[in-house]
Motif scaffolding. Structure first.
Motif, PDB file in Angstrom:
ATOM      1  N   SER A 243     -52.158  71.306  98.151  1.00  0.00           N
ATOM      2  CA  SER A 243     -51.292  72.052  97.605  1.00  0.00           C
ATOM      3  C   SER A 243     -51.026  71.183  96.841  1.00  0.00           C
ATOM      4  CB  SER A 243     -50.843  72.646  98.478  1.00  0.00           C
ATOM      5  OG  SER A 243     -49.435  72.283  99.457  1.00  0.00           O
ATOM      6  N   ARG A 244     -49.307  70.484  97.560  1.00  0.00           N
ATOM      7  CA  ARG A 244     -48.295  69.877  96.718  1.00  0.00           C
ATOM      8  C   ARG A 244     -48.474  68.418  96.975  1.00  0.00           C
ATOM      9  NH1 ARG A 244     -42.076  71.712  98.334  1.00  0.00           N
ATOM     10  NH2 ARG A 244     -42.167  73.734  97.870  1.00  0.00           N
ATOM     11  N   GLY A 245     -49.912  67.660  97.377  1.00  0.00           N
ATOM     12  CA  GLY A 245     -49.966  66.981  97.271  1.00  0.00           C
ATOM     13  C   GLY A 245     -49.213  65.767  98.505  1.00  0.00           C
ATOM     14  N   LEU A 246     -49.704  64.639  98.898  1.00  0.00           N
ATOM     15  CA  LEU A 246     -50.150  63.844  99.771  1.00  0.00           C
ATOM     16  C   LEU A 246     -50.117  62.432 100.032  1.00  0.00           C
ATOM     17  CD1 LEU A 246     -48.547  63.524 103.280  1.00  0.00           C
ATOM     18  CD2 LEU A 246     -50.935  63.819 103.789  1.00  0.00           C
ATOM     19  N   ASN A 247     -49.530  61.124 100.367  1.00  0.00           N
ATOM     20  CA  ASN A 247     -49.065  59.815 100.012  1.00  0.00           C
ATOM     21  C   ASN A 247     -48.991  59.549 101.078  1.00  0.00           C
ATOM     22  OD1 ASN A 247     -48.932  60.352  97.012  1.00  0.00           O
ATOM     23  ND2 ASN A 247     -46.475  60.141  97.221  1.00  0.00           N
ATOM     24  N   ALA A 248     -49.709  58.487 101.080  1.00  0.00           N
ATOM     25  CA  ALA A 248     -49.696  57.261 102.261  1.00  0.00           C
ATOM     26  C   ALA A 248     -49.689  56.132 101.615  1.00  0.00           C
ATOM     27  CB  ALA A 248     -51.082  57.574 102.613  1.00  0.00           C
ATOM     28  N   MET A 249     -49.225  55.030 102.315  1.00  0.00           N
ATOM     29  CA  MET A 249     -48.844  53.885 102.516  1.00  0.00           C
ATOM     30  C   MET A 249     -48.921  53.156 103.713  1.00  0.00           C
ATOM     31  SD  MET A 249     -44.518  53.499 101.307  1.00  0.00           S
ATOM     32  CE  MET A 249     -44.372  52.740 102.096  1.00  0.00           C
ATOM     33  N   THR A 250     -49.068  50.792 103.877  1.00  0.00           N
ATOM     34  CA  THR A 250     -49.927  50.928 104.594  1.00  0.00           C
ATOM     35  C   THR A 250     -47.635  50.339 104.258  1.00  0.00           C
ATOM     36  OG1 THR A 250     -50.504  49.321 102.693  1.00  0.00           O
ATOM     37  CG2 THR A 250     -51.759  50.597 104.585  1.00  0.00           C
ATOM     38  N   PHE A 251     -47.585  49.620 106.087  1.00  0.00           N
ATOM     39  CA  PHE A 251     -46.751  48.673 106.130  1.00  0.00           C
ATOM     40  C   PHE A 251     -47.065  47.762 106.607  1.00  0.00           C
ATOM     41  CE2 PHE A 251     -47.902  51.398 109.926  1.00  0.00           C
ATOM     42  CZ  PHE A 251     -48.225  50.558 110.386  1.00  0.00           C
ATOM     43  N   LYS A 252     -45.337  46.633 106.450  1.00  0.00           N
ATOM     44  CA  LYS A 252     -45.386  45.574 107.497  1.00  0.00           C
ATOM     45  C   LYS A 252     -44.831  45.636 108.310  1.00  0.00           C
ATOM     46  CE  LYS A 252     -45.321  43.304 102.704  1.00  0.00           C
ATOM     47  NZ  LYS A 252     -44.610  43.600 101.371  1.00  0.00           N
ATOM     48  N   ALA A 253     -44.902  45.673 109.249  1.00  0.00           N
ATOM     49  CA  ALA A 253     -44.085  46.017 111.092  1.00  0.00           C
ATOM     50  C   ALA A 253     -45.396  45.342 112.072  1.00  0.00           C
ATOM     51  CB  ALA A 253     -43.431  46.883 110.714  1.00  0.00           C
TER      52      ALA A 253
END
Ligand code: UTP
Length: 260
Positions: A243-253
């Motif tokens: 529906s609205r969409g979903l983003n994903a991101m890798t992280f530095k931690a």
């Protein structure tokens, strides 16, 4: 100014994996150095600009609420003994954020725990930080929740953290099928909860840090429980992708779960 001012910290699970340690001590209260895991989770939220924290607690978890509350007898004793450094530390913990406690009366799954926070978050966007995992941002860098909040402020689209895991570990996590949009930033096409390695080619796991807009609450309200009777957050996130969409991101931690 950041739009994300509220966070839900689900901490009402039964903690069966760490029995017998978690029979009387909630896993969120297991100690690292001199503070419980939940302290580091709340600290991460506060450093990401969160002002109101909705703690989802369950039966036998009152020690989590007590940890962020005043302890008159103890503080009176510390004051009389002149132990101001300890007194200041306790006062800091108490005033870190506005902690609102909501009781999840039955452990009906992570999706149900998040939905229990609806009376406080209403129609606002919010972060979710699992209460049994900690992430430590690298020195001077924003922490994982802060990285997600920045992305949400820019894109106005729900964003989750992802990390690559080994094939043998996919069955321990929610796994995202993603498409890279730019380095470190992805569009999520689908999700599957704790799959067997042959059920997915993806190795992108969800480490328990999310920022959502209020649409996820509408989806959770209408969600049907999965086979084990739990309302899975991943099921509603899957609908969100379409529906609205979903983003994903890798992280530095660095990231650790209670088991580590
Ligand atoms: P987990 O599935 O890891 O927690 O949920 P659990 O149910 O306590 O774990 P095991 O498998 O029995 O050991 C991730 C987070 O979501 C919370 C948990 O407290 C944990 O912080 N949770 C889970 C809830 O708040 N309510 C639920 O119904 C389930």
């Amino acid at each position: 100014m950041s739009k994300v001012k509220k966070a839900i910290i689900p901490a009402a699970g039964l903690g069966t994996r760490f029995l017998p340690a978690t029979k009387t001590v909630p896993k969120e209260m297991l100690t690292i150095v001199d503070a419980p895991i939940i302290f580091y989770v709340v600290e991460e939220a506060v450093k990401a600009g969160i002002e109101d924290i909705v703690l989802i607690a369950g039966r036998g978890k009152h020690s989590i609420e007590d940890f962020f509350d005043t302890s008159y007898e103890l503080e009176d004793r510390l004051a009389k003994e002149g132990k101001s450094h300890l007194l200041d530390r306790l006062a800091h913990i108490r005033s870190m954020a506005n902690i609102i406690s909501i009781r999840q009366k039955q452990a009906l799954g992570l999706g149900h725990a998040v939905l229990s926070g609806l009376p406080v978050v209403g129609k606002e966007p919010f972060a979710v930080l699992l209460g049994d995992e900690i992430t430590m941002g690298f020195r001077g860098e924003p922490n994982v929740t802060a990285q997600l909040v920045s992305s949400f402020n820019e894109t106005e689209t729900s964003t989750i953290a992802i990390m690559e895991v080994l094939e043998k570990d996919v069955s321990k996590y929610g796994i995202a099928d993603v498409e890279e949009v730019k380095p470190g930033f992805f569009k999520v096409n689908s999700l599957i909860e704790k799959p067997k390695p042959h059920q997915t080619k993806s190795r992108w796991a969800l480490p328990g840090r999310y920022v959502f807009d209020s649409e996820i609450m509408n989806l959770l309200k209408n969600a049907t429980p999965s086979l084990n009777g739990e309302i899975q957050l991943t099921d509603s996130m899957k609908v969100l992708c379409e529906s609205r969409g979903l983003n994903a991101m890798t992280f530095k931690a660095n990231r650790y779960d209670a088991g580590d």
